[in-house]
Design an enzyme around this catalytic site. Structure first.
Site, mmCIF file in Angstrom:
data_model
loop_
_atom_site.group_PDB
_atom_site.id
_atom_site.type_symbol
_atom_site.label_atom_id
_atom_site.label_comp_id
_atom_site.label_asym_id
_atom_site.label_seq_id
_atom_site.Cartn_x
_atom_site.Cartn_y
_atom_site.Cartn_z
ATOM 1 N N GLU A 31 102.084 73.062 15.312
ATOM 2 C CA GLU A 31 102.814 73.604 14.171
ATOM 3 C C GLU A 31 102.110 73.100 12.913
ATOM 4 O O GLU A 31 101.940 71.900 12.729
ATOM 5 C CB GLU A 31 104.260 73.077 14.237
ATOM 6 C CG GLU A 31 105.147 73.511 13.118
ATOM 7 C CD GLU A 31 106.540 72.846 13.198
ATOM 8 O OE1 GLU A 31 106.974 72.410 14.281
ATOM 9 O OE2 GLU A 31 107.184 72.741 12.140
ATOM 10 N N ASP A 86 112.704 68.555 4.427
ATOM 11 C CA ASP A 86 111.723 67.510 4.719
ATOM 12 C C ASP A 86 112.020 66.186 4.044
ATOM 13 O O ASP A 86 112.434 66.125 2.893
ATOM 14 C CB ASP A 86 110.324 67.988 4.326
ATOM 15 C CG ASP A 86 109.790 68.998 5.333
ATOM 16 O OD1 ASP A 86 109.777 68.662 6.531
ATOM 17 O OD2 ASP A 86 109.419 70.121 4.934
#
Ligand SMILES: Cc1ncc(COP(=O)(O)O)c(C=O)c1O
Lengths: 384, 261
Positions: B50, B61
């Site tokens: 990924e 994140d």
């Protein structure tokens, strides 16, 4: 055109939506359901009205301003949201959300703040309801709004600096959303404007509708008619939608005023950030640009989705002013009326001052969304 | 067809059929040495990779991935540059990109899908695009035969989870905890629970991501899931200056632990 409930997962025309991580979908849906129920319940409405009246000091008056009217050459009315408890319109939304959060069993409020007014209002409501409170604020804003940081701490809230990106409002929202993703079971995200994922843009507008409702009937009493122009500053756009909601079905012109460095409508392109699709300052790759404004509360690259819709349909018009015009307007109102405005509504006044010719002979209602105490330190430096 | 052309779902299903657990490392696109790091991870036994395309406002994140993100953005590297560089990369495992919806929206949905296709990138993960908003993107991705990988969260209701499992392609990205990316000391309780809830609903591969930072945690969660995604622990190696070598070494530690279990 009316301001009604958005359809299809929070759409206002082509804008809005619920663009959040899957983790938050159940929370947004629960909130939508809880708000819908509460807003239809007489008990909730009464409880909120009582709080707004006995705690926040509503209704806020409308002041007819003779001296500034003489100076500008047309009739000026101010809706005095600066007189609310905590010093701005933000308290209307926060009391509504805190009451709702409590009824949903949440014990902790998370908020973002730019100028600190929404943070102070949230900290205030948390103190009132005995809830925990964490407020995220960009490091840059912590510096320029020291007074409000102190007030929040005094009220028992924890103020956490947002250290990423531009370290202003947009980054504070990122941090608040990250917090919410991790604490969604006990926390309510008390969002401070008509932005974010559905149901926020709708719910926050409804909590500010009181501004427009009051202003409409006050105008009937004072003028026996509708004002020709209704204007307000626009960061995310909550105070503007509050007052617009009272006049959207009249013939009044609706004018939102943005800072030149954060003019999402004028310079924006549709994009998705912070939960909804709206106009957004961004580069050709979709990276969100940093807004730049003298006022921390308007330093935001986006705008609430309903404003994007009002702009697209032409029902409201969006103008921009620069920092210098704002500083002049800030002084003008102080000198002529003995009212020190917050820098945010000084934007709308700056537009009024620039457009004297266009506005000549008209009646203009300005939503004075907050008072200027918080800006005193910053303005001392600017004005010397 | 090579595995890279075969796509993520088929490749992972094959690995599962062979009795193996799936390991998908995450590497920040555009970061210095990232292309070599991808190759090193592939060589060290990753089943797919990924690749993050940095976005200015990455709400899912944590600090580690944000830091790598910011470095790439301040170098002025664009999403198209990253996609084009991946296109020329010689690895033979399937690839996915992870970014945020505005990057795709601004690029144009059809155009983005078609650029991925030309670059030999099979899958795409958009953590801020939930299923209820995903229909336009899913049909653009499907048209180009790209795999739109959907996420399932610990808070997802049973009814909604079923839809996610039905509509995802590639695999089910089961978010292991309530929170954002970042390594944690302990494996969250919620990781195994969401993995088993997904496994009960689908024959598609179920991989757990977010909060998997050590080989031990990978092994524990993969007792229930078909494998896992390892992000921040790997990106931290890049931030520490370890380069592709350190990435390769860490991936092989995960591989070894998963294979020996
Ligand atoms: C006094 C005042 N007015 C306006 C704003 C901008 O918010 P909105 O556009 O949601 O009214 C702020 C935000 O901090 C504020 O403090």
């Amino acid at each position: 055109m009316a301001m009604t409930e958005p359809i299809n997962n929070g759409r206002f025309g082509n804008f809005g939506g619920m663009f959040v991580p899957e983790t938050l979908i159940p929370a947004c849906q629960e909130l939508e359901k809880a708000f819908k129920e509460a807003w239809g319940s007489e008990e909730f409405r009464n409880e909120l009205s009582t709080l707004l009246k006995d705690y926040a000091g509503r209704p806020s008056p409308i002041t007819e301003c003779e001296r500034i009217s003489d100076e500008l050459g047309y009739k000026v009315l101010l809706k005095r949201e600066d007189l609310n408890h905590t010093g701005s319109h933000k308290i209307n939304n926060v009391l509504g959300q805190a009451l709702l959060a409590k009824s949903m069993g949440k014990t902790r409020l998370v908020a973002e703040t730019g100028a600190g007014q929404h943070g102070v209002a949230t900290a205030t409501a948390a103190a009132l309801f005995g809830m925990d409170c964490v407020v995220y604020m960009g490091e840059v804003d912590i510096e320029r709004q020291k007074l409000n940081v102190f007030r929040m701490r005094l009220l028992g809230a924890e103020v956490r600096p947002a250290l990423s990106g531009s370290r202003t409002l947009k980054d504070a929202i990122n941090e608040a959303m990250r917090d919410w993703v991790a604490t969604v079971e006990e926390s309510h995200y008390c969002l401070g404007s008509v932005m974010g994922p559905h149901p926020y843009p709708w719910m926050v507008r409804e909590f500010h509708r009181v501004i427009g409702l009051e202003a409409y009937s006050q105008c009937q009493d004072i003028l026996g008619a509708d004002p020709d122009v209704v204007t307000a500053c626009v960061g995310g756009g909550s105070n503007a939608l509050g007052i617009f909601s009272g006049f959207v079905e009249t013939d009044a012109e609706l004018i939102g005023v943005e800072p030149a460095g954060g003019a999402a409508v004028a310079r924006g392109i549709p994009g998705v950030v912070h939960g909804s699709l709206s106009y957004l300052l961004q580069d050709e790759w979709g990276q969100v640009l940093e807004a730049e404004s003298i006022s921390a509360g308007l330093d935001y690259p986006g705008i609430g989705p309903e404003h994007a819709h009002l702009a697209e349909t032409g029902r409201a018009r969006y103008e921009k002013v620069n920092d210098k015009e704002v500083v002049e307007a800030f002084q003008l109102l102080s000198r002529t009326e003995g009212i020190i405005p917050a820098l945010e509504p000084a934007h709308a006044l700056a537009w009024m001052s620039r457009e004297r010719e266009y506005l000549s002979g008209k009646t203009v209602l300005l939503n004075l969304s907050g008072r200027g105490d918080k800006d005193a330190t910053q303005m001392m430096e600017v004005l010397g | 067809m090579t595995p890279r052309e075969e796509g993520i779902e088929n490749t992972l299903l094959q690995a599962i059929a062979d009795g193996r657990k799936c390991l998908v490392p995450y590497i920040t696109g555009g970061f210095e040495g990232y292309l070599e790091a991808i190759s090193a991870a592939a060589e060290a036994g990753a089943n797919a990779i990924e690749i993050g395309i940095p976005f200015s406002d990455p709400v899912m994140d944590g600090p580690t991935i944000q830091a790598a993100n910011d470095m790439v953005l301040s170098d002025g590297i664009t999403p198209l540059q990253i996609i084009n560089e991946i296109a020329s990369l010689d690895v033979d495992i399937p690839l996915a990109v992870m970014t945020y919806y505005n990057v795709v929206y601004r690029f144009g949905l059809e155009r983005f899908a078609s650029n991925l296709s030309e670059a030999g990138i099979s899958g795409i993960i958009l953590p801020d695009l939930p299923l209820i908003e995903a229909s336009s993107w899913k049909s653009a991705a499907n048209t180009k035969n790209r795999e739109a990988i959907l996420l399932a969260a610990p808070t997802t209701t049973q009814e909604h989870l079923k839809k996610i499992c039905d509509e995802t392609r590639g695999f089910v990205y089961a978010v292991g905890l309530l929170g954002i990316t970042g390594a944690r000391k302990e494996l969250a309780e919620s990781a195994k629970i969401i993995a088993s809830r997904c496994k009960e609903m689908t024959e598609k591969p179920v991989l757990v991501g977010v909060g998997i930072g050590t080989p031990d945690q990978a092994v524990k969660v993969s007792k229930v899931s078909d494998g896992c995604i390892v992000g921040s622990a790997i990106v931290q190696k890049l931030l520490d200056g370890g380069g592709p070598e350190a990435v390769g070494k860490l991936v092989s530690e995960f591989r070894l632990a998963l294979d020996n279990d």
